[in-house]
Write an enzyme that holds these catalytic residues in place. Structure first.
Site, PDB file in Angstrom:
ATOM      1  N   SER A  52       0.897  -1.189   0.003  1.00 28.82           N
ATOM      2  CA  SER A  52      -0.102   0.121   0.084  1.00 28.82           C
ATOM      3  C   SER A  52       0.695   1.284  -0.060  1.00 28.82           C
ATOM      4  O   SER A  52       1.950   1.292   0.504  1.00 28.82           O
ATOM      5  CB  SER A  52      -0.978   0.024   1.315  1.00 28.82           C
TER       6      SER A  52
HETATM    7  N1  SAH Z   1      -0.802  -4.482   3.962  1.00 28.69           N
HETATM    8  C1  SAH Z   1      -0.110  -4.872   2.821  1.00 28.69           C
HETATM    9  C2  SAH Z   1      -1.032  -4.495   1.362  1.00 28.69           C
HETATM   10  C3  SAH Z   1      -1.368  -5.637   0.695  1.00 28.69           C
HETATM   11  S1  SAH Z   1      -2.661  -5.747  -0.551  1.00 28.69           S
HETATM   12  C4  SAH Z   1       1.111  -4.169   2.705  1.00 28.69           C
HETATM   13  O1  SAH Z   1       1.600  -3.508   3.525  1.00 28.69           O
HETATM   14  O2  SAH Z   1       2.069  -4.733   1.686  1.00 28.69           O
HETATM   15  C5  SAH Z   1      -3.726  -6.693   0.123  1.00 28.69           C
HETATM   16  C6  SAH Z   1      -3.554  -7.880   0.402  1.00 28.69           C
HETATM   17  O3  SAH Z   1      -4.603  -8.794   0.583  1.00 28.69           O
HETATM   18  C7  SAH Z   1      -2.908  -8.871  -0.981  1.00 28.69           C
HETATM   19  O4  SAH Z   1      -1.781  -9.671  -0.515  1.00 28.69           O
HETATM   20  C8  SAH Z   1      -4.150  -9.947  -1.229  1.00 28.69           C
HETATM   21  O5  SAH Z   1      -3.788 -11.263  -1.574  1.00 28.69           O
HETATM   22  C9  SAH Z   1      -4.777 -10.087   0.249  1.00 28.69           C
HETATM   23  N2  SAH Z   1      -5.915 -10.535   0.473  1.00 28.69           N
HETATM   24  C10 SAH Z   1      -7.194 -10.390  -0.440  1.00 28.69           C
HETATM   25  N3  SAH Z   1      -8.226 -11.030   0.016  1.00 28.69           N
HETATM   26  C11 SAH Z   1      -7.789 -11.719   1.017  1.00 28.69           C
HETATM   27  C12 SAH Z   1      -8.410 -12.401   2.095  1.00 28.69           C
HETATM   28  N4  SAH Z   1      -9.960 -12.761   2.222  1.00 28.69           N
HETATM   29  N5  SAH Z   1      -7.671 -12.861   3.289  1.00 28.69           N
HETATM   30  C13 SAH Z   1      -6.555 -12.590   3.356  1.00 28.69           C
HETATM   31  N6  SAH Z   1      -5.714 -11.823   2.341  1.00 28.69           N
HETATM   32  C14 SAH Z   1      -6.392 -11.398   1.360  1.00 28.69           C
END
Ligand code: SAH
Length: 205
Positions: A52
């Protein structure tokens, strides 16, 4: 990053600003993108997912109002960066990711940055929360949900805080939800755009 992208906008919580100064964001992006790690943007981390934008991480952390002893759930581990920032702000952090390959990469990056022992990485559908570790004082969701996932709300302590982008697949609003005796108290804040939360209480996989 902290001065130009956070403080000069509207991030005021000194604990959040200090936490984001401490966590080495370049460790949480693929090798070839390390030169852009502190840019004002989300960046690709593989498997179609992103780390993000620093500003969104700061806004989420600020909305959670952490003081240092809380138990926190981070939904959507991705790179692990948000979980590392939360570890600087709270007592215990559990993070859950649906894609095993990203969870593995995040474990490695968290270890490299010195958060290996302080962040617990789980694999599974985070729309259902993490019942075996509930309840939580705070829950951060870094992926967009069509509506407030009921299971996450149910896993909050009384007065617990949940931050989640809610809306359509291609545009949402960040919502702060506080658990109260009258039910969810919702405060809407900035417009945002996150990758979709895919799962039982999210968007269809
Ligand atoms: N907080 C992260 C941002 C990741 S983007 C960072 O700091 O890098 C969002 C993430 O949510 C992705 O990796 C995606 O695979 C995950 N995601 C999507 N749906 C999900 C679910 N139901 N349970 C867990 N993770 C999920």
């Amino acid at each position: 990053m902290v001065e130009q992208q956070l403080r000069s906008r509207d991030v005021e919580d000194e604990r959040v600003l200090a936490a984001m100064e401490r966590v080495p964001r370049h460790v949480f992006v693929p090798e070839e993108l390390r030169g852009r790690a502190y840019a004002d943007a989300a960046l690709p981390i593989g498997s179609g997912q992103t780390i993000s934008q620093p500003y969104m991480v700061a806004r989420i952390c600020e909305a959670l109002s952490l003081h240092g002893s809380e138990r926190v759930l981070d939904v959507g581990t991705g790179s692990g960066y948000q979980a590392a920032v939360l570890a600087e702000l709270a007592g215990e952090v559990h993070t859950i990711e649906r894609l095993p390959e990203l969870a593995d990469a995040a474990r490695g990056w968290l270890e490299e940055a010195g958060y290996g022992g302080r962040v617990h990485v789980h694999v599974g559908d985070g729309t259902l929360g993490l019942p075996e570790q509930a309840p939580f004082d705070a829950i951060a969701v870094a992926a967009a949900a069509p509506e407030l996932p009921p299971s996450l709300y149910d896993q909050l302590e009384p007065r617990g805080r949940l931050v989640v982008p809610v809306g359509k697949r291609h545009g949402q609003q960040l919502q702060l939800v506080v658990r109260s005796p009258e039910g969810p108290a919702v405060v809407r804040s900035v417009a945002c755009r996150f990758v979709p939360l895919l799962g039982e209480e999210g968007f269809a996989v």
